[in-house]
Design an enzyme around this catalytic site. Structure first.
Site, mmCIF file in Angstrom:
data_model
loop_
_atom_site.group_PDB
_atom_site.id
_atom_site.type_symbol
_atom_site.label_atom_id
_atom_site.label_comp_id
_atom_site.label_asym_id
_atom_site.label_seq_id
_atom_site.Cartn_x
_atom_site.Cartn_y
_atom_site.Cartn_z
ATOM 1 N N LYS A 19 0.824 -1.223 0.000
ATOM 2 C CA LYS A 19 0.000 0.000 0.000
ATOM 3 C C LYS A 19 0.850 1.262 0.000
ATOM 4 C CE LYS A 19 -2.376 -0.156 3.841
ATOM 5 N NZ LYS A 19 -1.856 -1.403 4.410
ATOM 6 N N ARG A 94 -9.062 2.051 9.544
ATOM 7 C CA ARG A 94 -8.686 0.674 9.853
ATOM 8 C C ARG A 94 -9.738 -0.015 10.706
ATOM 9 N NH1 ARG A 94 -2.761 1.393 9.192
ATOM 10 N NH2 ARG A 94 -1.701 -0.580 9.427
ATOM 11 N N ARG A 133 11.930 -7.284 3.418
ATOM 12 C CA ARG A 133 12.077 -5.906 3.894
ATOM 13 C C ARG A 133 12.970 -5.874 5.135
ATOM 14 N NH1 ARG A 133 6.336 -2.805 4.146
ATOM 15 N NH2 ARG A 133 6.303 -3.635 6.241
ATOM 16 N N ARG A 140 10.936 -1.943 9.283
ATOM 17 C CA ARG A 140 10.647 -1.057 10.403
ATOM 18 C C ARG A 140 10.749 -1.858 11.693
ATOM 19 N NH1 ARG A 140 5.043 0.477 7.760
ATOM 20 N NH2 ARG A 140 4.385 -0.701 9.582
ATOM 21 N N ARG A 151 -0.045 -8.009 13.630
ATOM 22 C CA ARG A 151 -0.646 -6.974 12.773
ATOM 23 C C ARG A 151 -1.610 -7.607 11.770
ATOM 24 N NH1 ARG A 151 4.390 -4.399 10.339
ATOM 25 N NH2 ARG A 151 2.946 -3.131 9.119
HETATM 26 P P1 AMP Z 1 1.207 1.260 8.907
HETATM 27 O O1 AMP Z 1 2.420 2.082 8.659
HETATM 28 O O2 AMP Z 1 0.003 1.763 8.194
HETATM 29 O O3 AMP Z 1 1.448 -0.206 8.663
HETATM 30 O O4 AMP Z 1 0.866 1.391 10.469
HETATM 31 C C1 AMP Z 1 1.782 0.966 11.455
HETATM 32 C C2 AMP Z 1 1.089 0.924 12.808
HETATM 33 O O5 AMP Z 1 0.572 2.218 13.131
HETATM 34 C C3 AMP Z 1 -0.097 -0.010 12.901
HETATM 35 O O6 AMP Z 1 0.279 -1.342 13.184
HETATM 36 C C4 AMP Z 1 -0.893 0.620 14.050
HETATM 37 O O7 AMP Z 1 -0.319 0.324 15.300
HETATM 38 C C5 AMP Z 1 -0.681 2.105 13.800
HETATM 39 N N1 AMP Z 1 -1.717 2.676 12.918
HETATM 40 C C6 AMP Z 1 -1.549 3.204 11.673
HETATM 41 N N2 AMP Z 1 -2.718 3.626 11.172
HETATM 42 C C7 AMP Z 1 -3.651 3.355 12.111
HETATM 43 C C8 AMP Z 1 -5.059 3.523 12.168
HETATM 44 N N3 AMP Z 1 -5.747 4.055 11.149
HETATM 45 N N4 AMP Z 1 -5.705 3.123 13.298
HETATM 46 C C9 AMP Z 1 -5.034 2.601 14.342
HETATM 47 N N5 AMP Z 1 -3.717 2.378 14.343
HETATM 48 C C10 AMP Z 1 -3.020 2.758 13.240
#
Ligand code: AMP
Length: 193
Positions: A19, A94, A133, A140, A151
């Site tokens: 994404k 989410r 990755r 990360r 996740r």
């Molecule tokens: P991402 O970079 O989108 O994979 O997000 C990494 C982490 O950030 C996720 O595993 C959540 O802990 C938090 N996070 C990101 N976006 C959201 C969201 N919309 N709602 C809740 N937690 C989020």
């Protein structure tokens, strides 16, 4: 009012589906801001803000940051001038609660979403990509098998139901995320314009 040249897009998909890279490319092509809640949160963490510290514990555990925090963060971001004529949301919403809050925010300004696209690949591909990755050093801190598995579970339980939420509104486009970045990018662009 929905202007045909205004793209207000939500990109859905499991962690590791690509994404982020696709959102970056697509937002450049469409000249709209790329809003990634994960990127905003990681920046708050590296800036050492109080909000960043609060969010870090959830991110490190691979669970979702509470809806109220994320919703106010997105509301604030969407209110900035560069979002006037479109945006691409990556990693938000989410949960159903976030999706409803987004509909409400956009409803209030008469600018509903124009596209919702879900990218998917088989689960084993998600694990392969995460491991590649992590091994490349580009991973990360939440790219460990343990946190990634959590996740993914969180995605299945709390985020995947959004597909039905948007499908019931007749808005969902489902695309395969398999293939080279360029190939998926082309597929995505064709699905939108
Ligand atoms: P991402 O970079 O989108 O994979 O997000 C990494 C982490 O950030 C996720 O595993 C959540 O802990 C938090 N996070 C990101 N976006 C959201 C969201 N919309 N709602 C809740 N937690 C989020």
């Amino acid at each position: 009012m929905l202007n045909e040249y205004e793209f207000r897009i939500v990109l859905l998909g499991a962690p590791g589906v690509g994404k982020g890279s696709q959102a970056e490319r697509l937002s450049e092509s469409l000249k709209i801001p790329h809003i990634s809640t994960g990127v905003i949160m990681r920046k708050a963490i590296s800036d050492g803000t109080a909000l960043g510290k609060e969010m870090k514990k959830y991110i490190d555990d691979g669970v979702l940051v509470p809806d109220s925090l994320v919703i106010s963060l997105v509301k604030e971001r969407l209110g900035q001038p560069d979002c006037c004529c479109g945006f691409l949301l990556d990693g938000f919403p989410r949960t159903i609660e976030q999706a409803e809050a987004l509909d409400k925010m956009l409803g209030e300004i008469g600018a509903p979403l124009s596209h919702v696209v879900d990218l998917s690949v088989p689960e084993e591909v998600l694990y392969e990509r995460m491991k590649t990755r992590a091994a490349s050093g580009a991973g990360r801190s939440d790219d460990t098998v343990e946190v990634f598995s959590r996740r993914l579970e969180v995605y299945k339980l709390q985020t995947a139901p959004l597909k039905d939420y948007y499908a019931s509104k007749g808005m969902l486009k489902e695309l395969s995320g398999l293939g080279a970045i360029e190939e998926v990018g082309k597929r995505l662009l064709e699905a939108i314009v």
